[in-house]
Design a protein around this motif. Structure first.
Motif, PDB file in Angstrom:
ATOM      1  N   LEU A  79      -4.619   1.020  -5.707  1.00 38.65           N
ATOM      2  CA  LEU A  79      -4.506  -0.383  -5.327  1.00 38.65           C
ATOM      3  C   LEU A  79      -5.397  -1.223  -6.227  1.00 38.65           C
ATOM      4  O   LEU A  79      -6.584  -0.910  -6.401  1.00 38.65           O
ATOM      5  CB  LEU A  79      -4.916  -0.579  -3.864  1.00 38.65           C
ATOM      6  N   GLU A  80      -4.823  -2.292  -6.802  1.00 35.55           N
ATOM      7  CA  GLU A  80      -5.573  -3.143  -7.725  1.00 35.55           C
ATOM      8  C   GLU A  80      -5.278  -4.613  -7.433  1.00 35.55           C
ATOM      9  O   GLU A  80      -4.246  -4.945  -6.851  1.00 35.55           O
ATOM     10  CB  GLU A  80      -5.196  -2.828  -9.179  1.00 35.55           C
ATOM     11  N   LYS A  81      -6.179  -5.469  -7.865  1.00 32.63           N
ATOM     12  CA  LYS A  81      -6.002  -6.914  -7.718  1.00 32.63           C
ATOM     13  C   LYS A  81      -6.111  -7.561  -9.089  1.00 32.63           C
ATOM     14  O   LYS A  81      -7.042  -7.280  -9.843  1.00 32.63           O
ATOM     15  CB  LYS A  81      -7.078  -7.475  -6.777  1.00 32.63           C
ATOM     16  N   PRO A  99      -6.468   4.448 -10.873  1.00 34.95           N
ATOM     17  CA  PRO A  99      -6.308   3.339  -9.934  1.00 34.95           C
ATOM     18  C   PRO A  99      -5.037   3.434  -9.105  1.00 34.95           C
ATOM     19  O   PRO A  99      -3.982   3.805  -9.602  1.00 34.95           O
ATOM     20  CB  PRO A  99      -6.283   2.110 -10.851  1.00 34.95           C
ATOM     21  N   LYS A 133      -7.458  -5.956 -14.104  1.00 36.25           N
ATOM     22  CA  LYS A 133      -7.424  -5.653 -12.677  1.00 36.25           C
ATOM     23  C   LYS A 133      -8.811  -5.325 -12.133  1.00 36.25           C
ATOM     24  O   LYS A 133      -9.690  -4.842 -12.860  1.00 36.25           O
ATOM     25  CB  LYS A 133      -6.514  -4.448 -12.408  1.00 36.25           C
ATOM     26  N   GLU A 134      -8.961  -5.579 -10.849  1.00 35.76           N
ATOM     27  CA  GLU A 134     -10.100  -5.054 -10.094  1.00 35.76           C
ATOM     28  C   GLU A 134      -9.569  -3.929  -9.217  1.00 35.76           C
ATOM     29  O   GLU A 134      -8.645  -4.129  -8.430  1.00 35.76           O
ATOM     30  CB  GLU A 134     -10.720  -6.147  -9.225  1.00 35.76           C
ATOM     31  N   VAL A 135     -10.136  -2.727  -9.368  1.00 40.42           N
ATOM     32  CA  VAL A 135      -9.649  -1.559  -8.632  1.00 40.42           C
ATOM     33  C   VAL A 135     -10.158  -1.599  -7.196  1.00 40.42           C
ATOM     34  O   VAL A 135     -11.360  -1.704  -6.957  1.00 40.42           O
ATOM     35  CB  VAL A 135     -10.080  -0.253  -9.315  1.00 40.42           C
ATOM     36  N   LEU A 136      -9.227  -1.513  -6.247  1.00 39.25           N
ATOM     37  CA  LEU A 136      -9.577  -1.509  -4.833  1.00 39.25           C
ATOM     38  C   LEU A 136      -9.620  -0.101  -4.257  1.00 39.25           C
ATOM     39  O   LEU A 136     -10.380   0.179  -3.327  1.00 39.25           O
ATOM     40  CB  LEU A 136      -8.570  -2.358  -4.035  1.00 39.25           C
ATOM     41  N   SER A 137      -8.789   0.807  -4.801  1.00 40.74           N
ATOM     42  CA  SER A 137      -8.796   2.207  -4.371  1.00 40.74           C
ATOM     43  C   SER A 137      -8.189   3.069  -5.475  1.00 40.74           C
ATOM     44  O   SER A 137      -7.549   2.569  -6.395  1.00 40.74           O
ATOM     45  CB  SER A 137      -8.015   2.394  -3.063  1.00 40.74           C
ATOM     46  N   TYR A 138      -8.393   4.377  -5.361  1.00 37.62           N
ATOM     47  CA  TYR A 138      -7.938   5.316  -6.385  1.00 37.62           C
ATOM     48  C   TYR A 138      -6.979   6.344  -5.792  1.00 37.62           C
ATOM     49  O   TYR A 138      -6.921   6.551  -4.575  1.00 37.62           O
ATOM     50  CB  TYR A 138      -9.126   6.052  -7.011  1.00 37.62           C
ATOM     51  N   GLU A 188       0.847  -1.201   0.000  1.00 36.96           N
ATOM     52  CA  GLU A 188       0.000   0.000   0.000  1.00 36.96           C
ATOM     53  C   GLU A 188       0.877   1.244   0.000  1.00 36.96           C
ATOM     54  O   GLU A 188       1.756   1.399   0.851  1.00 36.96           O
ATOM     55  CB  GLU A 188      -0.904   0.020   1.231  1.00 36.96           C
TER      56      GLU A 188
END
Length: 326
Positions: free
Chosen positions: A282-284, A280, A265-270, A149
């Motif tokens: 944080l991404e997964k 983006p 990716k799946e975006v977790l935060s921007y 992070e």
């Protein structure tokens, strides 16, 4: 003494610098990887390691020309010219592509890194437990970096200097992205924004803004120079005494970095970038069929193949140049 090169050879070094600069702008891609594939990595590290205070003594006693030849400064000048021009000219383009066409851009860089893994791993001359362990450690360290992070901090002068010191170490390591380290430190948008502000202020003759941007860039570059000088000694020692272990570690770094450049990716935060846009942070990594939107699988594969062939052809070209020189 430095290697004798023609003007065309120095132009080629500058082109390699352009490629390194373009890679260093993008979080997840290493300019060190480009240098390694282009066949100039060890020369770059050795040249930097050789530079010390005696440079000025040679300059004073024997003149600038002898100093430049002794310390291979023409090579460094041609390379850093390309890197600088690339960063200044491509900063806006790369950020635009990251914002507007991220799948295609990451697909291209995924192909680049796959080819780099094949090439760098192929340089390992013998395998044993230690070499395999070094590769595994490289994978783990690099992967952890890609999922870490980012920090958040202000744009103080000392922090900009520290960012340059830390990021340059990553920038010259194949597989570890200096830009991504900046992103983790929370200074990526600061540095990229400073480059953009410097160019804009220069074109607009806005001298107060130009002065502020110039101070920040000088501090960042000073941090880079000191970090590069310190770390080059470590790399030179490792390549001389533990080449296979070092290559395995670098190969592992690149394998771990694939998580960062995986296109879907799946975006977790921007985060807010230097242009004030939400992008983006944080991404997964996910499978293409789980992607929220058009996965553009065919286009991504095409760009990945182009990226792979880019490194493959560059490596073939570098090898042919070396054979012709013998």
């Amino acid at each position: 003494m430095s290697e004798k090169r023609s003007l065309a050879n120095y132009a080629l070094v500058t082109l390699k610098g352009l490629a390194m600069g373009a890679a260093d702008v993008v979080p997840g891609v290493s300019g060190g990887t480009i240098a390694f594939i282009a066949g100039i990595y060890e020369e770059l590290i050795a040249t930097i390691d050789k530079i010390d205070i005696s440079l000025f003594k040679v300059w004073k006693k024997e003149g600038f020309s002898v100093m430049a030849d002794t310390y291979n400064l023409k090579f460094l000048g041609a390379l850093f010219l390309g890197i600088g021009l690339s960063i200044l000219s491509l900063a806006k383009l790369i950020t635009f592509l990251l914002d507007e066409h991220p799948l295609l851009l990451w697909g291209f860089f995924f192909g680049l890194i796959i080819a780099s893994i094949v090439y760098v791993g192929g340089q390992i001359k013998s395998w044993n437990f230690g070499v395999i362990l070094a590769g595994i450690i490289g994978v783990i360290v690099s992967y952890v970096i890609t999922i870490a992070e980012p920090l958040s901090t202000g744009a103080s002068y000392w922090f900009i200097f520290l960012s340059g010191f830390i990021a340059i170490i990553a920038m010259i390591l194949p597989g570890i992205s200096g830009s991504f380290i900046l992103l983790l430190l929370g200074s990526y948008s600061i540095v990229l924004g400073t480059v953009r502000n410097f160019v804009d202020a220069l074109l607009a003759f806005d001298f107060p803004a130009l002065k502020d941007a110039a101070i920040k860039l000088i501090l960042f570059m000073l941090g880079c120079v000191i970090g590069l000088k310190v770390f080059s000694k470590v790399l030179t020692y490792l390549f001389k005494n533990y080449q296979n272990l070092t290559l395995a570690l670098l190969t592992g770094f690149m394998i771990g970095a694939l998580n960062k450049v995986w296109p879907w990716k799946e975006v977790l935060s921007y985060r807010t970038n230097s242009a004030g846009h939400q992008v983006p942070l944080l991404e997964k990594s996910i499978l293409p069929q789980n992607f929220d939107g058009d996965p553009k699988i065919i286009l991504v594969i095409v760009l990945a193949v182009i990226g792979f062939l880019t490194i493959f052809l560059l490596e073939r070209f570098a090898n042919s140049k070396q054979k012709n020189a013998i």
